[in-house]
Each structure stands twice: as structure tokens, then as C-alpha cells.
Design an enzyme around this catalytic site. Structure first.
Site, PDB file in Angstrom:
ATOM      1  N   LYS A   1      27.381  -3.304 -28.035  1.00 52.08           N
ATOM      2  CA  LYS A   1      27.434  -2.067 -27.247  1.00 52.08           C
ATOM      3  C   LYS A   1      27.831  -0.902 -28.154  1.00 52.08           C
ATOM      4  O   LYS A   1      28.951  -0.851 -28.637  1.00 52.08           O
ATOM      5  CB  LYS A   1      28.492  -2.192 -26.149  1.00 52.08           C
ATOM      6  CG  LYS A   1      28.488  -1.003 -25.194  1.00 52.08           C
ATOM      7  CD  LYS A   1      29.703  -0.992 -24.272  1.00 52.08           C
ATOM      8  CE  LYS A   1      30.886  -0.303 -24.883  1.00 52.08           C
ATOM      9  NZ  LYS A   1      30.683   1.128 -25.174  1.00 52.08           N
TER      10      LYS A   1
ATOM     11  N   SER B   1      39.707   2.771 -31.318  1.00 53.09           N
ATOM     12  CA  SER B   1      41.087   3.256 -31.378  1.00 53.09           C
ATOM     13  C   SER B   1      42.084   2.119 -31.132  1.00 53.09           C
ATOM     14  O   SER B   1      41.752   1.098 -30.513  1.00 53.09           O
ATOM     15  CB  SER B   1      41.291   4.351 -30.341  1.00 53.09           C
ATOM     16  OG  SER B   1      41.136   3.806 -29.051  1.00 53.09           O
ATOM     17  N   THR B   2      43.306   2.330 -31.587  1.00 53.62           N
ATOM     18  CA  THR B   2      44.355   1.325 -31.392  1.00 53.62           C
ATOM     19  C   THR B   2      44.646   1.137 -29.911  1.00 53.62           C
ATOM     20  O   THR B   2      44.853   0.012 -29.443  1.00 53.62           O
ATOM     21  CB  THR B   2      45.612   1.757 -32.174  1.00 53.62           C
ATOM     22  OG1 THR B   2      45.277   1.761 -33.571  1.00 53.62           O
ATOM     23  CG2 THR B   2      46.774   0.795 -31.952  1.00 53.62           C
TER      24      THR B   2
ATOM     25  N   THR C   1      42.609   1.392 -27.335  1.00 50.72           N
ATOM     26  CA  THR C   1      41.579   0.525 -26.741  1.00 50.72           C
ATOM     27  C   THR C   1      41.711  -0.898 -27.267  1.00 50.72           C
ATOM     28  O   THR C   1      41.534  -1.864 -26.522  1.00 50.72           O
ATOM     29  CB  THR C   1      40.165   1.075 -27.041  1.00 50.72           C
ATOM     30  OG1 THR C   1      40.103   2.431 -26.621  1.00 50.72           O
ATOM     31  CG2 THR C   1      39.095   0.297 -26.326  1.00 50.72           C
ATOM     32  N   GLY C   2      42.055  -1.035 -28.546  1.00 48.31           N
ATOM     33  CA  GLY C   2      42.240  -2.366 -29.150  1.00 48.31           C
ATOM     34  C   GLY C   2      43.266  -3.185 -28.385  1.00 48.31           C
ATOM     35  O   GLY C   2      43.090  -4.397 -28.172  1.00 48.31           O
TER      36      GLY C   2
ATOM     37  N   GLU D   1      39.336  -3.697 -35.536  1.00 49.86           N
ATOM     38  CA  GLU D   1      39.422  -2.696 -36.613  1.00 49.86           C
ATOM     39  C   GLU D   1      39.796  -1.390 -35.940  1.00 49.86           C
ATOM     40  O   GLU D   1      38.982  -0.798 -35.233  1.00 49.86           O
ATOM     41  CB  GLU D   1      38.078  -2.565 -37.336  1.00 49.86           C
ATOM     42  CG  GLU D   1      37.659  -3.800 -38.120  1.00 49.86           C
ATOM     43  CD  GLU D   1      38.457  -4.013 -39.392  1.00 49.86           C
ATOM     44  OE1 GLU D   1      39.239  -3.116 -39.785  1.00 49.86           O
ATOM     45  OE2 GLU D   1      38.305  -5.086 -39.998  1.00 49.86           O
TER      46      GLU D   1
ATOM     47  N   CYS E   1      37.984   6.404 -39.992  1.00 50.67           N
ATOM     48  CA  CYS E   1      39.237   5.649 -39.867  1.00 50.67           C
ATOM     49  C   CYS E   1      39.992   5.652 -41.188  1.00 50.67           C
ATOM     50  O   CYS E   1      41.217   5.759 -41.207  1.00 50.67           O
ATOM     51  CB  CYS E   1      38.933   4.229 -39.412  1.00 50.67           C
ATOM     52  SG  CYS E   1      37.758   3.365 -40.450  1.00 50.67           S
TER      53      CYS E   1
ATOM     54  N   GLU F   1      47.051  10.419 -35.585  1.00 48.37           N
ATOM     55  CA  GLU F   1      45.736  10.354 -36.230  1.00 48.37           C
ATOM     56  C   GLU F   1      44.890  11.483 -35.635  1.00 48.37           C
ATOM     57  O   GLU F   1      44.469  11.408 -34.479  1.00 48.37           O
ATOM     58  CB  GLU F   1      45.072   9.010 -35.941  1.00 48.37           C
ATOM     59  CG  GLU F   1      43.712   8.878 -36.586  1.00 48.37           C
ATOM     60  CD  GLU F   1      42.902   7.673 -36.115  1.00 48.37           C
ATOM     61  OE1 GLU F   1      42.988   7.299 -34.934  1.00 48.37           O
ATOM     62  OE2 GLU F   1      42.152   7.131 -36.949  1.00 48.37           O
TER      63      GLU F   1
END
Ligand code: NAD
Length: 475
Positions: A174, A226-227, A229-230, A247, A281, A377
Site C-alpha cells: 500500500k 512515522s514513529t 504510526t509504527g 523503519e 528520515c 522531527e
């Protein structure tokens, strides 16, 4: 299931077919703010169909010899290279990056498809005695769910495709809803090289990602984004213990020692921070400069910001494009407004077009360590320049982050730079260079920058399950 939508040429690829959907997503050219295409908006029906196609293709693809899979992926790379001009144009229209750099990314996708083939899946013999031999083989996992962001939409997709398919998995990928067009087009042309169902590409709105990560048909999730969402993905994967590679974000520090040739390094430092309008990133997001050279380097960086052209990536001479989407544009604009409110000194670059999601490249002159431009960030063209006095102090400040993606050290004394590199809490450190990655070498975030690795043999093995077989030698 509808056929590919008639009002646009953009279709999903499921089981080797071009597939549309009842609803669409508008795709906006960030250089103009105008819709330039529409992409299908997949729902549960399309997702289920894509997973079923990947499941159906898995036994055959797993049984395909490794050398043959490698050959097919190299053939796919050739197809991409043969279409690089058309793909780069689409890329610039949807992502905003200037055409020459867009080409580099498309070529990078081809390079990875071929380049990961340098690795062999190892068979490790862990015991070999008179009684028995123990072999550890690497098996594919099954169907992989691959989810990618908008900043390097094609390359990051192909990092996953090159690894996952080579290892013998099938995939449903996706792209980001902001940048699906080039990836879908590549999926379409790669049908010539890959068996139906091996690589399925679907796209949809914000609801599609969570639907995918909770789908029981996936064995693994490979995610870049993004962190925040991770963390959601990790929680979702926990339901049925899907394997994950994450990642995530970074807030990379570059440390410039006082012995550098300021004029010689300024341009590389600048591009390491601002390439792709700083939406990388692994971009330099905090630039620590020794006090002895601070003013001189600041002046050179500011001169570069004023001289390099920001604009529509289709125009000659443009080096930096817009922010990729309205959401990110508003986020970075708010960060700049906050910096102004805090009374920080902003050094702006060249003026930017009024239409589209453009912001001037901006340096922030020695802000406090706890200001938002330093701790967050930015993922946009805002670079804090930070003055330091000694190495212990700067290493401590560089490591003071929840992130640990990459970093850089700049010095004429390579031994000193390497010693500092060992002290940085990041997965990658470059010395006198930046933004380097390769199929040879793992990219792996420390701390909240990720889990697992991409690239290198480590990256390939993330798409496999070790299987130990105990073989007796005596009856
Ligand atoms: P994002 O996390 O918002 O979105 C990334 C992808 O995840 C998109 O396809 C999105 O649709 C999908 N998604 C969103 N919510 C989801 C959910 N709950 N479940 C499943 N999928 C979901 O990130 P972004 O804004 O597209 O990208 C920018 C971020 O990505 C930055 O933080 C950047 O540092 C990071 N990034 C990391 C790397 C790396 O290799 N470490 C590379 C590029 C970008």
C-alpha cells in the site's frame, strides 16, 4: 469489483489485473495544489481479494528456485529502466521533487531489485558430528503487508519488494494516499515480469492501513513511516503475532569538528539536510557546529539557502520542490510560527512561489536545546544550527533524543571521527558524507527509530523464518 476507473489511467494491481474501485482519492500536485489524477480507494472487498491473490500465488513462488526469483527481479529492474522517463515525470507531478532527482529515485528502485540479488539465503550448519548434522534453513514467511510513506514513495516500496519477493514471499503493498500513482504504474508494467498474484498493489484512504495490519491473512508487516504510526502497527500486529519490521522517524545529528575545510563541506552539509526539501528520515535535522567555525559555516549555509532555487520540479534549474502535502506544509509552517513566537532567529533562503505547498529553506540560529525545532522531527526545510564547545558535550547532546536513526561526523581526522561515531546511539553513522544507503548494508533504527533492518543480508533475513532440521547419521 469494477474494472479500472474510466476517468483516470491509474489502477490497482490485484492478481495480475488492473482493478478499480467504486470510490476515488484525489491526487494533488503539490507544486500547484491542484488535482492531477485520481486513484482508486480500496475497501475491505479489494483488500480481501488482494490477500487471497497473494495467498494463492505463495506456494508457487516459494517453490520457484532462488536463482529464478533473482532472475525475474532483475528482469523487472530492466522494465523499470526502460520506462524511467515516463515514471520520473509522474513522480515529479505527485511528489514534487525536481525531475532529475525523481529519475534517481526511479533508477534506485531498479538498482535495488537487481542489487539485493547479491545476497544468498544462507544454510547454516550448526552441528556436524558422527551422530547428526543440524542445518538451519531460511524459509519465506507467507504474505507480506507492505506500507510506505510519501517522502520516498518508490524507493521505499522497492526496498520491501526487492527483499520480500527475493526471499520467496508474496506481497500486498500500500503506497501512501498522497503518492500512489508512480508505484501503481510500475506495478502495472511489472506484470510482464512477475507471475500474477506475487506483487499486488492497492491504495486507499486513511482507513486502509489499519484494515491491512489487522487482516489475518498477513504473516508479516513491513512498515516505513512515522514513529507514532509504527507504535499503532506494532499494537495491531500483536493480535496474532505478525512479524514486523518498522523503519520510523529520526532526528539525526551531524557534528562538525573545527578542523574541517568550511568552504569544502558546506554544500554537502546543506544537501544532507535539505535534499527532497528536507523530507527524509535520514536527513541531518540537528547540525552541531564547533564554536570556532560557527559563524563562518552559518554564513556559507545561508548563502546557499539564498542562491539555490525552490520551485516547481518540472522547471529547469529548480533544486528543491514543495512540501509534499497540505498536512505537512501546515505542520512545518506551524513549527516556524512557533520558532518566531519564541523569539528565535530565522535565516531564510530564496523566496518561494506563492501557489502550491512551498516554504523557504530556513536555518535557525543557535536555538536552545529544548526548543521544538531541536527536539521534534521537522520533516521539512527547517534546520537548527547548534553551537558546541567540546566533544563530550556534543556527543551527549546528539544522543539526547528518543530517536536513533543515523548521524554524521565531519572532520579531517578520520580516527577522531570514527571514535565519535562509536559513541553515537544510532544505527548508521557517516563520516564526511551523508544520505548513503545500499543493498549491501543494513539500515536499522535504534531506540524509537525502528525495529529490525532493511537492506543488507540482515534486511533480507527479516523476511524469513529460520527452520532447523536435525538429520541423524546413525539409524
Ligand atoms: P505516516 O506514518 O503518517 O504514514 C506512513 C504510511 O502508513 C502511509 O501509507 C499511511 O497511509 C499509513 N498509515 C497511517 N496510519 C496507519 C495505521 N494506523 N495503520 C497502518 N497504516 C497506517 O508517515 P508519513 O507522514 O507518510 O511519512 C513521514 C514519516 O516517515 C517521518 O517520520 C519519517 O522519518 C518516516 N520515514 C522513515 C524512514 C526510515 O527508513 N526509517 C524512511 C522514510 C520516512
Amino acid at each position: 469489483m469494477t474494472a479500472a476507473n474510466s476517468n483516470t489511467d491509474v489502477a490497482m494491481i490485484i492478481d495480475g489485473e488492473r482493478v478499480g474501485a467504486g470510490e476515488f482519492i484525489d491526487i494533488i500536485n503539490p507544486a500547484t495544489g491542484e488535482v492531477f489524477a485520481q486513484a482508486p480507494r480500496a475497501g475491505q472487498v479489494e483488500l480481501d481479494r488482494a490477500v487471497a491473490a497473494a495467498q494463492g500465488a505463495f506456494p508457487g513462488w516459494k517453490a520457484t528456485p532462488y536463482d529464478e526469483r533473482r532472475r525475474l527481479l532483475a528482469a523487472a529492474a530492466k522494465i523499470i529502466m526502460a520506462n524511467v522517463d515516463e515514471l520520473a515525470r509522474l513522480f515529479t507531478l505527485e511528489q514534487g521533487r525536481p525531475l532529475a532527482f525523481a529519475r534517481e529515485e526511479v533508477m534506485g528502485a531498479a538498482m535495488w531489485l537487481k542489487g539485493m540479488g547479491m545476497h544468498e539465503l544462507p544454510v547454516e550448519v550448526t552441528e556436524d558430528t558422527e551422530q547428526r548434522r543440524v542445518e538451519v534453513h531460511r524459509e519465506p514467511l507467507g504474505v507480506v503487508c507492505a506500507i510506505v510513506p510519501w517522502n520516498f514513495p518508490v524507493l521505499l516500496a522497492f526496498w520491501k519488494i526487492s527483499h520480500g519477493l527475493l526471499a520467496g514471499n508474496t506481497m500486498v503493498l500500500k503506497p501512501s494516499p498522497f503518492t500512489p500513482v508512480t508505484t501503481l504504474r510500475i506495478g502495472e508494467i511489472l506484470r510482464e515480469a512477475l507471475p500474477a498474484g506475487v506483487l499486488n498493489i492497492i491504495c486507499g484512504g486513511d482507513e486502509l492501513g489499519p484494515m491491512m495490519t489487522s487482516h489475518p491473512g498477513f504473516a508479516k508487516i513491513s512498515f516505513t513511516g512515522s514513529t507514532a504510526t509504527g507504535k499503532r502497527i506494532m499494537a495491531s500486529a500483536a493480535q496474532d503475532l505478525k512479524r514486523i519490521t518498522l523503519e520510523l522517524g529520526g532526528n539525526d545529528a551531524a557534528i562538525v569538528l573545527p578542523d574541517v575545510d568550511v568552504e569544502g563541506v558546506a554544500q554537502s552539509l546543506f544537501m544532507g539536510a535539505f535534499y527532497n526539501t528536507a523530507q527524509i528520515c535520514i536527513a541531518t535535522k540537528r547540525l552541531y557546529i564547533h564554536e570556532d567555525i560557527y559563524d563562518e559555516l552559518k554564513a556559507r549555509l545561508h548563502a546557499l539557502a539564498k542562491s539555490l532555487k525552490v520551485g516547481n520540479g518540472m522547471e529547469e534549474g529548480v533544486v528543491f520542490g514543495p512540501l509534499q502535502n497540505a498536512l505537512q506544509y501546515e505542520r512545518v509552517k506551524a513549527l516556524l510560527a512557533d520558532a518566531r513566537e519564541q523569539g528565535l532567529t530565522l535565516l531564510e533562503g530564496a523566496p518561494v512561489p506563492q501557489q502550491g505547498y512551498f516554504l523557504p529553506l530556513t536555518l535557525v540560529d543557535n536555538p536552545p536545546d529544548d526548543s521544538r525545532v531541536v527536539t521534534e522531527e521537522a520533516f521539512g526545510p527547517v534546520l537548527p544550527l547548534l553551537k558546541y564547545r567540546d566533544v563530550d558535550e556534543v556527543v551527549e547532546r546528539a544522543n539526547r533524543s528518543e530517536y536513533g536513526l543515523a548521524g554524521a561526523v565531519w572532520s579531517k581526522d578520520i580516527d577522531v571521527a570514527v571514535a565519535i561515531a562509536h559513541r553515537l546511539e544510532t544505527g548508521t553513522v557517516w563520516i564526511n558524507q551523508n544520505l548513503q544507503s545500499s543493498p549491501t548494508t543494513p539500515l536499522a533504527g535504534h531506540k524509537q527509530s525502528g525495529i529490525g533492518a532493511e537492506n543488507g543480508l540482515d534486511g533480507l533475513l527479516e523476511f524469513t523464518q529460520p527452520k532447523a532440521i536435525y538429520i541423524p547419521k546413525v539409524g
